[in-house]
Design a protein around this motif. Structure first.
Motif: not given
Length: 111
Positions: A19-34, A101-110
């Protein structure tokens, strides 16, 4: 073991790190949500390796004491569950698995 607590790797750790990595990839690693998801991940992993593990060790000690008392006729309805938490290595393995898993999911479903 897939639906129970304890064991290798920690599914709780894998889930919150994914979840954390997915939020970082999608929203940005410098966001409040991350940041919120990172704190959640740390709390869950600390709980798995610390508090829940200690409760499991206490259950193990209580079961041992009752096994000794059974000779005197004192019984426990059922044994307490001893495998509640994780060793730190199990939490670490779960965290690595969640990140992969988060990184693989992002590569498969960007997105």
């Amino acid at each position: 073991m897939l639906t129970s607590t304890g064991g290798m790797p920690s599914s709780h750790s894998a889930t919150v790190v994914a979840l954390m990595f997915s939020i970082g990839i999608r929203e940005g690693f410098g966001t409040s949500l991350f940041a919120v998801s990172a704190v959640l991940a740390l709390v869950v992993m600390h709980d798995a390796a610390g508090i829940r593990r200690a409760a499991g060790l206490q259950a193990e000690a209580i079961n041992f004491l009752f096994s000794k008392l059974e000779k005197q006729g004192i019984t426990l309805d059922k044994k307490l569950k001893e495998l509640l938490g994780h060793h730190p290595l199990e939490v670490f393995a779960g965290a690595i698995l969640g990140g992969v898993v988060a990184l693989a999911a992002y590569e498969i479903f960007p997105l």
